[in-house]
Design a protein around this motif. Structure first.
Motif, PDB file in Angstrom:
ATOM      1  N   GLU A  40     -37.287  75.471 -43.937  1.00 16.56           N
ATOM      2  CA  GLU A  40     -36.908  74.254 -43.229  1.00 16.56           C
ATOM      3  C   GLU A  40     -37.859  73.100 -43.500  1.00 16.56           C
ATOM      4  OE1 GLU A  40     -39.957  76.315 -41.040  1.00 16.56           O
ATOM      5  OE2 GLU A  40     -38.027  77.042 -41.723  1.00 16.56           O
ATOM      6  N   GLY A  41     -38.918  73.316 -44.272  1.00 15.76           N
ATOM      7  CA  GLY A  41     -39.817  72.236 -44.660  1.00 15.76           C
ATOM      8  C   GLY A  41     -40.958  71.984 -43.703  1.00 15.76           C
ATOM      9  N   GLY A  42     -41.137  72.827 -42.710  1.00 15.34           N
ATOM     10  CA  GLY A  42     -42.201  72.629 -41.727  1.00 15.34           C
ATOM     11  C   GLY A  42     -43.601  72.696 -42.300  1.00 15.34           C
ATOM     12  N   VAL A  43     -43.769  73.336 -43.436  1.00 17.26           N
ATOM     13  CA  VAL A  43     -45.098  73.427 -44.051  1.00 17.26           C
ATOM     14  C   VAL A  43     -45.213  72.529 -45.272  1.00 17.26           C
ATOM     15  CG1 VAL A  43     -45.586  75.734 -43.181  1.00 17.26           C
ATOM     16  CG2 VAL A  43     -44.457  75.483 -45.380  1.00 17.26           C
ATOM     17  N   ASN A  44     -44.363  71.544 -45.348  1.00 17.42           N
ATOM     18  CA  ASN A  44     -44.396  70.590 -46.444  1.00 17.42           C
ATOM     19  C   ASN A  44     -45.552  69.618 -46.195  1.00 17.42           C
ATOM     20  OD1 ASN A  44     -43.569  69.399 -48.787  1.00 17.42           O
ATOM     21  ND2 ASN A  44     -41.771  68.406 -47.903  1.00 17.42           N
ATOM     22  N   ALA A  45     -46.561  69.664 -47.030  1.00 19.33           N
ATOM     23  CA  ALA A  45     -47.772  68.854 -46.824  1.00 19.33           C
ATOM     24  C   ALA A  45     -47.635  67.517 -47.538  1.00 19.33           C
ATOM     25  CB  ALA A  45     -48.989  69.621 -47.322  1.00 19.33           C
ATOM     26  N   VAL A  46     -46.835  66.627 -46.979  1.00 20.66           N
ATOM     27  CA  VAL A  46     -46.522  65.362 -47.637  1.00 20.66           C
ATOM     28  C   VAL A  46     -47.741  64.465 -47.842  1.00 20.66           C
ATOM     29  CG1 VAL A  46     -44.101  65.349 -46.949  1.00 20.66           C
ATOM     30  CG2 VAL A  46     -45.825  64.333 -45.445  1.00 20.66           C
ATOM     31  N   GLN A  47     -48.814  64.694 -47.094  1.00 18.35           N
ATOM     32  CA  GLN A  47     -50.052  63.922 -47.254  1.00 18.35           C
ATOM     33  C   GLN A  47     -51.203  64.822 -47.695  1.00 18.35           C
ATOM     34  OE1 GLN A  47     -50.488  62.012 -43.430  1.00 18.35           O
ATOM     35  NE2 GLN A  47     -49.155  60.335 -44.026  1.00 18.35           N
ATOM     36  N   GLY A  48     -50.878  65.975 -48.293  1.00 20.45           N
ATOM     37  CA  GLY A  48     -51.926  66.918 -48.687  1.00 20.45           C
ATOM     38  C   GLY A  48     -52.514  67.581 -47.460  1.00 20.45           C
ATOM     39  N   GLY A  49     -53.782  67.943 -47.540  1.00 19.25           N
ATOM     40  CA  GLY A  49     -54.446  68.517 -46.386  1.00 19.25           C
ATOM     41  C   GLY A  49     -54.666  70.008 -46.493  1.00 19.25           C
ATOM     42  N   VAL A  50     -54.897  70.605 -45.333  1.00 23.27           N
ATOM     43  CA  VAL A  50     -55.229  72.020 -45.228  1.00 23.27           C
ATOM     44  C   VAL A  50     -54.101  72.758 -44.526  1.00 23.27           C
ATOM     45  CG1 VAL A  50     -56.861  73.703 -44.284  1.00 23.27           C
ATOM     46  CG2 VAL A  50     -57.701  71.499 -45.116  1.00 23.27           C
ATOM     47  N   CYS A  51     -53.592  73.787 -45.168  1.00 19.83           N
ATOM     48  CA  CYS A  51     -52.600  74.652 -44.537  1.00 19.83           C
ATOM     49  C   CYS A  51     -53.336  75.779 -43.827  1.00 19.83           C
ATOM     50  CB  CYS A  51     -51.634  75.229 -45.571  1.00 19.83           C
ATOM     51  SG  CYS A  51     -50.457  76.394 -44.851  1.00 19.83           S
ATOM     52  N   PHE A  52     -53.117  75.897 -42.537  1.00 25.60           N
ATOM     53  CA  PHE A  52     -53.665  76.993 -41.743  1.00 25.60           C
ATOM     54  C   PHE A  52     -52.627  78.115 -41.764  1.00 25.60           C
ATOM     55  CE2 PHE A  52     -57.116  75.160 -38.927  1.00 25.60           C
ATOM     56  CZ  PHE A  52     -57.255  73.981 -39.637  1.00 25.60           C
ATOM     57  N   ASP A  53     -52.808  79.106 -42.638  1.00 25.40           N
ATOM     58  CA  ASP A  53     -51.902  80.248 -42.703  1.00 25.40           C
ATOM     59  C   ASP A  53     -52.347  81.231 -41.633  1.00 25.40           C
ATOM     60  OD1 ASP A  53     -50.602  82.680 -43.234  1.00 25.40           O
ATOM     61  OD2 ASP A  53     -50.458  82.215 -45.363  1.00 25.40           O
TER      62      ASP A  53
END
Length: 100
Positions: A40-53
């Motif tokens: 659904e695109g909820g983890v789409n990092a449109v401005q970059g950054g850090v993904c907290f998995d």
């Protein structure tokens, strides 16, 4: 698809707090990810950054059969929860939303 600049795998609440504080101080976007498909695109990092998995935070902390509530960490899947609930007469169906 816009991937994050980096992915981290915290395993405890304290680690999440420290990482979030660091991101906040450095004004770096944070993108949380639990256990979903991400379709659904909820983890789409449109401005970059850090993904907290948060998938490694998969403990089931508390189950109260009396009030039909369960406290889980964000990495608990529906299948894992239902396995834990097996034998209690309870189950967590697809599409259930619980906010509390």
């Amino acid at each position: 698809c816009a991937p994050p600049d980096v992915v981290v795998w915290p395993q405890a609440v304290g680690q999440v707090q420290e990482l979030a504080a660091l991101c906040h101080r450095c004004r770096v976007p944070m993108v949380p990810f639990g256990t979903g498909t991400g379709l659904e695109g909820g983890v789409n990092a449109v401005q970059g950054g850090v993904c907290f998995d948060l998938s490694r935070m998969d403990a089931i902390a508390e189950l109260s059969l009396e009030d039909f509530s369960v406290t889980v960490e964000p990495g608990v899947t529906r299948k894992a929860l239902n396995k834990h609930l097996r034998g209690t007469g309870l189950w967590f169906p697809v599409g259930t939303v619980g906010v509390g």
